[in-house]
Each structure stands twice: as C-alpha cells, then as structure tokens.
Design a protein around this motif. Structure first.
Motif, short mmCIF file in Angstrom:
data_model
loop_
_atom_site.label_atom_id
_atom_site.label_comp_id
_atom_site.label_asym_id
_atom_site.label_seq_id
_atom_site.Cartn_x
_atom_site.Cartn_y
_atom_site.Cartn_z
N THR A 25 0.82 -1.22 0.00
CA THR A 25 0.00 0.00 0.00
C THR A 25 0.85 1.26 0.00
O THR A 25 0.44 2.29 -0.56
N THR A 26 2.03 1.20 0.60
CA THR A 26 2.88 2.39 0.69
C THR A 26 3.73 2.58 -0.55
O THR A 26 3.80 3.69 -1.11
N GLU A 27 4.37 1.52 -1.00
CA GLU A 27 5.29 1.63 -2.13
C GLU A 27 4.57 1.69 -3.47
O GLU A 27 5.06 2.33 -4.42
N ILE A 28 3.42 1.05 -3.57
CA ILE A 28 2.69 1.01 -4.84
C ILE A 28 1.47 1.92 -4.82
O ILE A 28 1.19 2.64 -5.77
N GLY A 29 0.71 1.92 -3.73
CA GLY A 29 -0.47 2.77 -3.64
C GLY A 29 -1.67 2.16 -4.34
O GLY A 29 -1.78 0.94 -4.48
N PRO A 30 -2.63 2.99 -4.81
CA PRO A 30 -3.81 2.49 -5.52
C PRO A 30 -3.40 1.73 -6.77
O PRO A 30 -2.43 2.11 -7.44
N ARG A 31 -4.19 0.67 -7.13
CA ARG A 31 -3.74 -0.23 -8.20
C ARG A 31 -4.93 -0.63 -9.08
O ARG A 31 -5.36 -1.78 -9.09
N LEU A 32 -5.46 0.33 -9.81
CA LEU A 32 -6.60 0.05 -10.67
C LEU A 32 -6.23 -0.97 -11.74
O LEU A 32 -5.16 -0.89 -12.35
N GLY A 33 -7.10 -1.96 -11.94
CA GLY A 33 -6.84 -3.01 -12.90
C GLY A 33 -6.50 -2.47 -14.28
O GLY A 33 -7.27 -1.71 -14.85
N GLY A 34 -5.36 -2.88 -14.82
CA GLY A 34 -4.93 -2.45 -16.15
C GLY A 34 -4.08 -1.19 -16.15
O GLY A 34 -3.57 -0.80 -17.21
N SER A 35 -3.91 -0.56 -14.99
CA SER A 35 -3.16 0.69 -14.92
C SER A 35 -1.67 0.45 -14.82
O SER A 35 -1.20 -0.67 -14.58
N ARG A 75 3.23 -2.05 -11.78
CA ARG A 75 4.26 -1.94 -10.74
C ARG A 75 3.98 -2.91 -9.60
O ARG A 75 4.91 -3.45 -8.99
N ALA A 76 2.69 -3.14 -9.33
CA ALA A 76 2.33 -4.10 -8.28
C ALA A 76 2.72 -5.52 -8.67
O ALA A 76 3.17 -6.30 -7.82
N ARG A 77 2.57 -5.88 -9.94
CA ARG A 77 2.99 -7.21 -10.39
C ARG A 77 4.49 -7.38 -10.21
O ARG A 77 4.96 -8.41 -9.75
N ASP A 78 5.24 -6.36 -10.60
CA ASP A 78 6.69 -6.42 -10.43
C ASP A 78 7.04 -6.54 -8.95
O ASP A 78 7.96 -7.28 -8.58
N TRP A 79 6.32 -5.79 -8.12
CA TRP A 79 6.52 -5.86 -6.67
C TRP A 79 6.24 -7.28 -6.16
O TRP A 79 7.02 -7.82 -5.36
N ASP A 112 -4.97 -6.07 -7.55
CA ASP A 112 -5.49 -4.76 -7.93
C ASP A 112 -6.39 -4.20 -6.84
O ASP A 112 -6.79 -4.91 -5.91
N SER A 113 -6.70 -2.92 -6.97
CA SER A 113 -7.63 -2.28 -6.04
C SER A 113 -8.37 -1.18 -6.79
O SER A 113 -7.98 -0.80 -7.90
N TRP A 114 -9.41 -0.66 -6.19
CA TRP A 114 -9.98 0.57 -6.73
C TRP A 114 -9.03 1.71 -6.43
O TRP A 114 -8.13 1.60 -5.58
N ASP A 115 -9.20 2.80 -7.13
CA ASP A 115 -8.21 3.87 -7.16
C ASP A 115 -8.48 4.99 -6.16
O ASP A 115 -7.73 5.96 -6.11
N LEU A 116 -9.51 4.87 -5.34
CA LEU A 116 -9.84 5.95 -4.41
C LEU A 116 -9.00 5.88 -3.14
O LEU A 116 -8.69 6.91 -2.55
N HIS A 148 -14.19 -0.10 -1.34
CA HIS A 148 -14.28 0.72 -2.54
C HIS A 148 -14.34 2.22 -2.25
O HIS A 148 -14.89 2.98 -3.06
N THR A 149 -13.81 2.65 -1.11
CA THR A 149 -13.85 4.07 -0.75
C THR A 149 -12.45 4.64 -0.55
O THR A 149 -11.48 3.89 -0.41
N PRO A 150 -12.34 5.98 -0.43
CA PRO A 150 -11.06 6.58 -0.08
C PRO A 150 -10.58 6.18 1.31
O PRO A 150 -9.41 6.39 1.66
N ASP A 151 -11.48 5.62 2.11
CA ASP A 151 -11.16 5.23 3.49
C ASP A 151 -10.47 3.87 3.58
O ASP A 151 -10.12 3.44 4.68
N ASP A 152 -10.26 3.20 2.46
CA ASP A 152 -9.58 1.90 2.47
C ASP A 152 -8.07 2.14 2.49
O ASP A 152 -7.40 2.15 1.46
N THR A 153 -7.55 2.32 3.70
CA THR A 153 -6.15 2.66 3.90
C THR A 153 -5.56 1.79 5.02
O THR A 153 -6.29 1.17 5.79
#
Length: 473
Positions: A61-71, A76-80, A290-294, A434-439
C-alpha cells in the motif's frame, strides 16, 4: 486487538492445544497424525508472533499505492509481487499476463443546483461513459431500484435519475451487499432505457461518511453504459431524500470524464512452494493484487495478498516441505470483472484436475471466525479435524456444502475444484469497501496475524495430508 492475540498465544503456549502426549491419536482414528497436528500448532504460535503479514501489506500500500486493474500502478504491483516472491524464497515465481479493456475514472464534478447550490461527494462507477458537456437537469427521484425498473421507455428524457434506497444492512457475512448492489449493477440499463442524461445512485456501503463507494457495473450483453453513472455518499443521498420529501424541486449539474481507453496488459503473479511427494497436486490460495483507485486497497485486497503470502512463507520455513504444492496467486484485475481469475482458469484448464483445493482471502483483515467447505466426503472429515485444531483462534466449523472459496475462486469452483473458505468478520467491511477510506490504518496487526495463523495451519494440513483431496463430490 492485543487481548485477542495474547489470549490465543496464551492458550497455545500454555499447552491447551498440545495434547499429543496425554491423548495420543491413532492414525486410523484421525486423518491428521500427531506430528502434523503439532506442526500446525507450532505454525499458529509462530504466526501470531510474526509481523510478516503486516509488513507485506504495508509495503504494497505504501510503495505502490492504488492499483486500478490495467493501470501502470497495477503493473508496478505485479513487479513488486514477483520481487517479493523471490525475496521470500518461493521455489517458482511467474507473471502470467493477459489483455483487458481499460476503464479510467477521469475527472468528476457533481453539485446540487436546486433548491440551492451545494457540492456533492460522488464517484463514477466502473464502466460509466463520459458526459460530452456539462449536464444541467432536473432530478427524478426513485425510492429504490424497483421503482426505476418500472419506468416507461423514454420517460426520463432531459432528466437525471436518482435511485435512493437504504444504506446497506451491516452483517457479519456481508449478506446485505448483493441486494443493495442491484442499483449499481443494473440501474444504468433502465435509466438509459428511459432516456436519462445520467444516473445517480446512493452509494453501496454501510457507512455514514461522505466517502462514496465506487465499483463495477454489469454489462448488458456485451454493452456498457452510454451515460455517466455516479454514486454519491450516504449523507448526500439522505439529504436529497429529505429535500424530495419536502417537495422541493431538485436539479443537478455534473461533468464526468470517465471513459474506456482501449486494450492494455494485466496479469497474475504466481508463487509456488513445490511439494515434496505430490508436487503435481496444487493447493491454491491467494488474494487480488489490484484495487480501486480511491484508496490504497489495504483491506480490499492488500490484506488478502499479505495473509496468504505470509502463511505460505511460514510453511516454507518448516524443516520439510509438505507433500503437495502450495500456490499463491496474486490475481490481477479482480475489481473490474474477475478478469485475472478467468484468465488463470483458462490458462490452466488442462491441469485443473490437479488443483485439489482452492481458497481466497478477500473480505478485509478482521478476525477469521468460521471455516466452511465444499469438498469430497473423506476430505470433509479432514476439515472437521482441522476445525478442532484452529478452534482456539476463535474459529468455528461452518457448513460442509458451501460453494465458493472467494470471488477469484469462482471460475475454479465452476470447473469442479474443491474449495474451503476461512470467513472473516465483515460487519464493518462495507464501511471501507471501494472508498477513499480503504487505507492501511484500518488494519489491526494482531487481527491480521490471527488470519495468517489460521491460513498457515489449515493450508499446511491440507498440503501434507494423505487424504485424497481430488473432487468426487
């Protein structure tokens, strides 16, 4: 919570579980040998003390952050994930790529313009179309999705439809999600049939924050929406309802830039611990990368990736590999339609008969409270015995004919792969989903460790048992 973790550790370390010497098990009486039982118990003790699971989700979550599918971020998350697998010493690490259509959120502005001006908090839903220009239109209020489905064709020309409903019912199992989610899934089809310029819905979530929940809509055949579709937060939906009940004229302005951006590459990260005696038989566990981007996708589903990866690593640290191969799959593009799951099932179709068990962690990071299964009768007896071993973690034995295993396991389950599920406490899951609160701050490290302990013990026992796990349900 420290008390829970310490209580579980106290029970384990004090010998409440270590009854091998005083009550020896005869092999014919149990599918689990005394040595296997003791190893599983030791795995639980180790996992409850370990910080590996939390360190993995913190890194993602810190090094990659939000991970919208196909982005680019998901790449970068796959490489991670592949790098992590190599660093943790998995026997085999692979990235299995597939192509997919990419939907991008773009910008969004949404505001109430009548009976007065007020900014609203909204989020475009996955698959929604952009607005060619600013939409300024009256709102037609619908109490629920059923009211919208009853409209006549063309009756919403020049208007914006708003579908209300109630906030999701909170439930340990998340049972309120499916009925609440219908407006998100199919609402656009009826709004579009009515000729609406856009659809606005009450956010599909159980919280009272002004954090709207995003999520993917359903296709109609092979078609996606041709109009903007926006979810607004529960407090904003409550506000519109009160104004409607006062017979105030409602109008809205919105401009959305969400749109499809063509074909891109996604992929699954596959990490294997090769079995010592039956390497061809695969126990598959995992979560979606992957994750939603919020938000940063901590509970959905960085936690699942961390739990299953950490559990597999603890098993790999044992002096001897279990008999069967343990495979961790970090599925790609789950949020946008289980695309990684279907790609995996297709790629491995010829070898699914050797996938003898599958499960996924994808319901947050709260404590596991139940073990359910859908396996053959002999393996069901094994599950019953495993449930006794993990019971001190606060886990009960649930049903023995429960299909599923998790969202990404659905394609495998449909092909007959046996499944189990370690059910997590989900009462507040849809406050964050699926919210900005998913941290990351929403994850309790001790509860995450309880998940790792349950997975490590359970998956080890399945991987090392002599019981035939192949499907004969």
């Amino acid at each position: 919570m420290k008390l829970l973790k310490n209580a579980a550790l106290k029970a384990l370390i004090s010998g409440a579980l270590f009854t091998v010497a005083s009550t020896p098990l005869i092999a014919s009486e149990s599918p689990i040998t005394p040595a296997q039982k003791e190893t599983a118990q030791q795995l639980m003790v180790t996992a409850l003390k370990s910080e590996l699971g939390f360190s993995i989700v913190e890194s993602l979550t810190t090094e990659i952050g939000p991970r919208l599918g196909g982005s680019e971020a998901e790449k970068r998350a796959r490489d991670w994930g592949a790098k992590l697998g190599k660093e943790l010493g998995f026997d085999k690490v692979a990235i299995e790529e597939f192509t997919m259509p990419f939907w991008d959120r773009g910008h969004l502005h949404i505001a109430l313009t009548s009976p007065y001006n007020q900014e609203l908090y909204g989020s475009a839903l996955g698959g929604a179309a952009p607005s060619d220009k600013e939409i300024n239109a009256p709102i037609v209020y619908f109490r629920d999705i059923h009211a919208l489905t009853a409209i006549k064709d063309g009756s919403l020309e020049g208007k914006v439809a708003f579908v209300d409903g109630e906030p999701m019912v909170k439930s340990q199992t998340g049972a309120g999600y499916s009925p609440s989610n219908q407006k998100r899934r199919i609402g656009w089809q009826h709004a579009e049939r009515g000729g609406a310029s856009a659809l606005v819905i009450r956010s599909v979530g159980s919280d009272s924050h002004r954090f709207p929940h995003t999520g993917m809509m359903s296709k109609n055949g092979d078609k996606w929406a041709n109009i903007p579709v926006i979810a607004i937060s529960n407090p904003d939906a409550d506000h519109l309802r009160r104004l409607h009940n006062l017979n105030k004229p409602l109008a809205i302005s919105l401009h959305s830039g969400s749109d499809w951006k063509g074909e891109v590459t996604s992929g699954n990260v596959v990490l294997d611990i090769i079995g010592s005696e039956k390497p061809e038989e695969i126990i598959l566990i995992g979560g979606h990368l992957d994750s939603w981007d919020l938000g940063t996708g901590a509970v959905d589903d960085g936690a699942g990736v961390a739990i299953t990866t950490a559990a597999a690593k603890l098993i790999a640290n044992l002096p001897k590999r279990p008999k069967r191969t343990i495979r961790v799959v970090m599925f790609g593009a789950e949020e946008v339609g289980l695309l990684g799951a279907f790609a995996y099932a297709k790629k491995h179709e010829a070898n699914l008969h050797n996938h003898v068990l599958a499960t996924e962690s994808d319901f947050g990071a709260r404590n596991i409270w139940r073990l359910v299964s859908n396996v053959n009768p002999e393996a069901t007896k094994l599950v019953d015995e495993i449930a006794k071993i993990i019971a001190p973690l606060g886990i009960v034995r649930g049903g023995s004919d429960v299909k599923g295993g998790g969202p990404d396991i659905i394609p495998l389950d449909n092909k007959g792969v046996p499944t189990i599920r370690l059910s997590q406490e989900g009462t507040d899951y849809f406050d964050l989903h699926h919210t900005p609160d998913d941290t990351l701050d929403k994850i309790n490290p001790d509860e995450l460790a309880q998940n790792v302990a349950a997975y490590a013990a359970t998956i080890y026992l399945f991987a090392d048992t002599n019981v035939d796990l192949k499907a004969k349900r």
